[in-house]
Design a protein around this motif. Structure first.
Motif, PDB file in Angstrom:
ATOM      1  N   VAL A   1      -5.009 -60.835   1.016  1.00 44.03           N
ATOM      2  CA  VAL A   1      -4.133 -60.300  -0.017  1.00 44.03           C
ATOM      3  C   VAL A   1      -3.158 -59.277   0.571  1.00 44.03           C
ATOM      4  N   ASN A   2      -3.610 -58.498   1.558  1.00 45.50           N
ATOM      5  CA  ASN A   2      -2.767 -57.437   2.125  1.00 45.50           C
ATOM      6  C   ASN A   2      -1.888 -57.898   3.275  1.00 45.50           C
TER       7      ASN A   2
ATOM      8  N   ILE B   1       7.639 -63.585  -0.984  1.00 47.45           N
ATOM      9  CA  ILE B   1       8.435 -62.424  -1.389  1.00 47.45           C
ATOM     10  C   ILE B   1       7.742 -61.168  -0.871  1.00 47.45           C
ATOM     11  N   HIS B   2       8.520 -60.326  -0.198  1.00 49.90           N
ATOM     12  CA  HIS B   2       7.991 -59.081   0.351  1.00 49.90           C
ATOM     13  C   HIS B   2       8.466 -57.928  -0.534  1.00 49.90           C
ATOM     14  N   PHE B   3       7.533 -57.298  -1.224  1.00 47.70           N
ATOM     15  CA  PHE B   3       7.869 -56.190  -2.120  1.00 47.70           C
ATOM     16  C   PHE B   3       7.722 -54.863  -1.390  1.00 47.70           C
ATOM     17  N   HIS B   4       8.728 -54.001  -1.547  1.00 51.18           N
ATOM     18  CA  HIS B   4       8.650 -52.622  -1.060  1.00 51.18           C
ATOM     19  C   HIS B   4       8.628 -51.735  -2.298  1.00 51.18           C
ATOM     20  N   LEU B   5       7.607 -50.886  -2.422  1.00 55.23           N
ATOM     21  CA  LEU B   5       7.457 -50.093  -3.637  1.00 55.23           C
ATOM     22  C   LEU B   5       7.736 -48.619  -3.354  1.00 55.23           C
ATOM     23  N   THR B   6       8.707 -48.045  -4.061  1.00 54.60           N
ATOM     24  CA  THR B   6       8.999 -46.619  -3.872  1.00 54.60           C
ATOM     25  C   THR B   6       9.200 -45.941  -5.226  1.00 54.60           C
ATOM     26  N   SER B   7       8.961 -44.628  -5.236  1.00 55.89           N
ATOM     27  CA  SER B   7       9.147 -43.856  -6.460  1.00 55.89           C
ATOM     28  C   SER B   7       9.872 -42.560  -6.143  1.00 55.89           C
ATOM     29  N   PRO B   8      10.859 -42.166  -6.951  1.00 52.17           N
ATOM     30  CA  PRO B   8      11.543 -40.886  -6.737  1.00 52.17           C
ATOM     31  C   PRO B   8      10.867 -39.719  -7.465  1.00 52.17           C
ATOM     32  N   ASP B   9       9.887 -39.988  -8.323  1.00 46.73           N
ATOM     33  CA  ASP B   9       9.332 -38.875  -9.111  1.00 46.73           C
ATOM     34  C   ASP B   9       7.796 -38.780  -9.052  1.00 46.73           C
ATOM     35  N   VAL B  10       7.094 -39.563  -9.846  1.00 46.63           N
ATOM     36  CA  VAL B  10       5.630 -39.457  -9.892  1.00 46.63           C
ATOM     37  C   VAL B  10       5.006 -40.814  -9.540  1.00 46.63           C
ATOM     38  N   ILE B  11       3.693 -40.872  -9.525  1.00 46.64           N
ATOM     39  CA  ILE B  11       3.019 -42.130  -9.200  1.00 46.64           C
ATOM     40  C   ILE B  11       3.084 -43.099 -10.380  1.00 46.64           C
ATOM     41  N   HIS B  12       3.602 -44.293 -10.094  1.00 44.81           N
ATOM     42  CA  HIS B  12       3.570 -45.397 -11.056  1.00 44.81           C
ATOM     43  C   HIS B  12       2.729 -46.496 -10.422  1.00 44.81           C
ATOM     44  N   SER B  13       2.562 -47.584 -11.136  1.00 50.25           N
ATOM     45  CA  SER B  13       1.855 -48.710 -10.533  1.00 50.25           C
ATOM     46  C   SER B  13       2.460 -50.017 -11.018  1.00 50.25           C
ATOM     47  N   PHE B  14       2.759 -50.869 -10.047  1.00 52.75           N
ATOM     48  CA  PHE B  14       3.460 -52.126 -10.301  1.00 52.75           C
ATOM     49  C   PHE B  14       2.442 -53.222 -10.592  1.00 52.75           C
ATOM     50  N   TRP B  15       2.538 -53.787 -11.798  1.00 54.36           N
ATOM     51  CA  TRP B  15       1.547 -54.804 -12.175  1.00 54.36           C
ATOM     52  C   TRP B  15       2.215 -55.933 -12.936  1.00 54.36           C
ATOM     53  N   VAL B  16       2.149 -57.132 -12.370  1.00 56.09           N
ATOM     54  CA  VAL B  16       2.557 -58.331 -13.097  1.00 56.09           C
ATOM     55  C   VAL B  16       1.247 -59.002 -13.503  1.00 56.09           C
TER      56      VAL B  16
ATOM     57  N   HIS C   1       5.508 -42.206  -0.172  1.00 57.15           N
ATOM     58  CA  HIS C   1       4.614 -43.108   0.557  1.00 57.15           C
ATOM     59  C   HIS C   1       4.927 -44.549   0.141  1.00 57.15           C
ATOM     60  N   PRO C   2       5.934 -45.177   0.818  1.00 56.34           N
ATOM     61  CA  PRO C   2       6.304 -46.546   0.431  1.00 56.34           C
ATOM     62  C   PRO C   2       5.126 -47.502   0.609  1.00 56.34           C
ATOM     63  N   ASN C   3       4.852 -48.293  -0.392  1.00 57.99           N
ATOM     64  CA  ASN C   3       3.823 -49.336  -0.315  1.00 57.99           C
ATOM     65  C   ASN C   3       4.490 -50.691  -0.231  1.00 57.99           C
ATOM     66  N   GLU C   4       3.741 -51.675   0.238  1.00 54.97           N
ATOM     67  CA  GLU C   4       4.319 -53.018   0.322  1.00 54.97           C
ATOM     68  C   GLU C   4       3.253 -54.070   0.120  1.00 54.97           C
ATOM     69  N   PHE C   5       3.676 -55.243  -0.283  1.00 56.62           N
ATOM     70  CA  PHE C   5       2.786 -56.401  -0.338  1.00 56.62           C
ATOM     71  C   PHE C   5       3.638 -57.658  -0.381  1.00 56.62           C
ATOM     72  N   GLU C   6       3.002 -58.776  -0.053  1.00 58.21           N
ATOM     73  CA  GLU C   6       3.711 -60.049  -0.091  1.00 58.21           C
ATOM     74  C   GLU C   6       2.988 -61.007  -1.019  1.00 58.21           C
ATOM     75  N   VAL C   7       3.759 -61.895  -1.597  1.00 56.69           N
ATOM     76  CA  VAL C   7       3.173 -62.837  -2.534  1.00 56.69           C
ATOM     77  C   VAL C   7       4.087 -64.056  -2.653  1.00 56.69           C
ATOM     78  N   THR C   8       3.511 -65.210  -2.927  1.00 65.65           N
ATOM     79  CA  THR C   8       4.303 -66.403  -3.219  1.00 65.65           C
ATOM     80  C   THR C   8       3.988 -66.842  -4.636  1.00 65.65           C
ATOM     81  N   VAL C   9       5.016 -66.887  -5.482  1.00 69.04           N
ATOM     82  CA  VAL C   9       4.803 -67.337  -6.856  1.00 69.04           C
ATOM     83  C   VAL C   9       4.750 -68.867  -6.843  1.00 69.04           C
ATOM     84  N   THR C  10       3.666 -69.421  -7.352  1.00 70.69           N
ATOM     85  CA  THR C  10       3.481 -70.871  -7.263  1.00 70.69           C
ATOM     86  C   THR C  10       3.792 -71.598  -8.560  1.00 70.69           C
ATOM     87  N   LYS C  11       3.969 -70.824  -9.647  1.00 74.44           N
ATOM     88  CA  LYS C  11       4.263 -71.469 -10.943  1.00 74.44           C
ATOM     89  C   LYS C  11       5.513 -70.844 -11.544  1.00 74.44           C
ATOM     90  N   ALA C  12       6.425 -71.702 -12.038  1.00 76.35           N
ATOM     91  CA  ALA C  12       7.597 -71.183 -12.736  1.00 76.35           C
ATOM     92  C   ALA C  12       7.164 -70.702 -14.114  1.00 76.35           C
TER      93      ALA C  12
END
Ligand SMILES: [Cu+2]
Length: 275
Positions: free
Chosen positions: A116-117, A165-180, A193-204
């Motif tokens: 996953v990572n 898809i390579h996601f780079h996650l950044t925040s200018p203020d407080v901690i959020h969390s990215f969830w699809v 503290h930029p976070n990142e992860f990769e994923v391939t969407v397999t279903k439209a």
């Protein structure tokens, strides 16, 4: 007793025979939504495996408790059951067995986490996600397009299917969390503290996105939508978005100017309240 057992067995078989569609499939997934990414399948597999393991182990423990308390119950008021202690083989067994169970669960956890990572696909589409109080911004860093939402006006994150898809996650203020939600995955968006992860969407399809870290009074407005399109439709959207970014005909879409490794060049819209 035997008839009850047979009825239960038949009911169980009928349940399994209904196949893996609709409600039955949801039960089989332990209540989880259907995954729409490659990594989501990993997450679902480990969830199902752990659920099954806990049901089996829980069942065995419950059986032993009930069996022992029925089979070795006191017969008469003045009788003390046979007292047994220092049974070495049994004590070795219940030291050894939990270690084996934990080792197996640890192994599958480590393998799944590594999958996953994994973020090593150099040809992945680079998307920078900025979580801010209280909406989201999506930067298509190699294609010059920025999509910005506002509280109460959720942005749409358009993605191609079957492409990493390579996601780079950044925040200018407080901690959020990215969830699809049907990605079966969430990752914190941490300032400094930029976070990142990769994923391939397999279903439209169209999927719900959320901020899943309580981040202030309008946390509940940090919604977004993911629209996963087949490659040709995604390309058509991108061309249109690039045009809109240039001529300014869509308030949500602007030209991307920032740098993915630096701070997001973004000033959150002031809506009169800030924590
Ligand atoms: Cu948030």
């Amino acid at each position: 007793m035997r008839r009850a057992l047979r009825t239960a067995l038949l009911l169980g078989l009928a349940f399994l025979a209904t196949g893996c569609t609709g409600e039955a499939a949801k039960w089989k997934r332990g209540g989880w939504p259907e995954p729409v990414t490659d990594r989501g399948v990993d997450a679902l597999n480990i969830w199902e495996g752990f659920l099954l393991a806990s049901l089996i182990i829980g069942g065995i423990v419950l059986f032993m408790i009930v069996y022992a308390s029925v089979a070795y119950r006191r017969g008469a008021d003045n009788e003390i059951p046979r007292q047994v202690r220092y049974n070495l083989p049994i004590e070795v067994l219940y030291t050894f067995l939990p270690i084996v169970v934990v080792a197996v669960l640890f192994y599958f956890t480590a393998v799944t986490e590594n999958n996953v990572n994994d973020v090593n696909d150099k040809s992945a589409l680079q998307v920078q996600v900025v979580g801010f109080q209280w909406s989201w911004q999506f930067n298509y860093v190699d294609h010059g397009v920025t999509v910005t939402g506002r509280p109460g006006e959720p942005p749409v994150l358009v993605l191609p299917t079957n492409e990493q898809i390579h996601f780079h996650l950044t925040s200018p203020d407080v901690i959020h969390s990215f969830w699809v939600v049907p990605f079966l995955f969430k990752r914190d968006v941490v300032p400094g503290h930029p976070n990142e992860f990769e994923v391939t969407v397999t279903k439209a399809g169209t999927f719900a996105g959320r901020c899943t870290e309580f981040c202030g009074v309008h946390h509940d407005r940090m919604l977004f939508t993911v629209k996963a399109l087949p490659q040709d439709q995604y390309d058509a959207w991108l061309t249109k978005a690039q045009q809109q970014a240039k001529d300014g005909t869509n308030a949500e879409i602007t030209q991307y100017t920032g740098d993915v490794s630096g701070d997001p060049a973004y000033d959150p819209p002031s809506n009169g309240s800030n924590l």
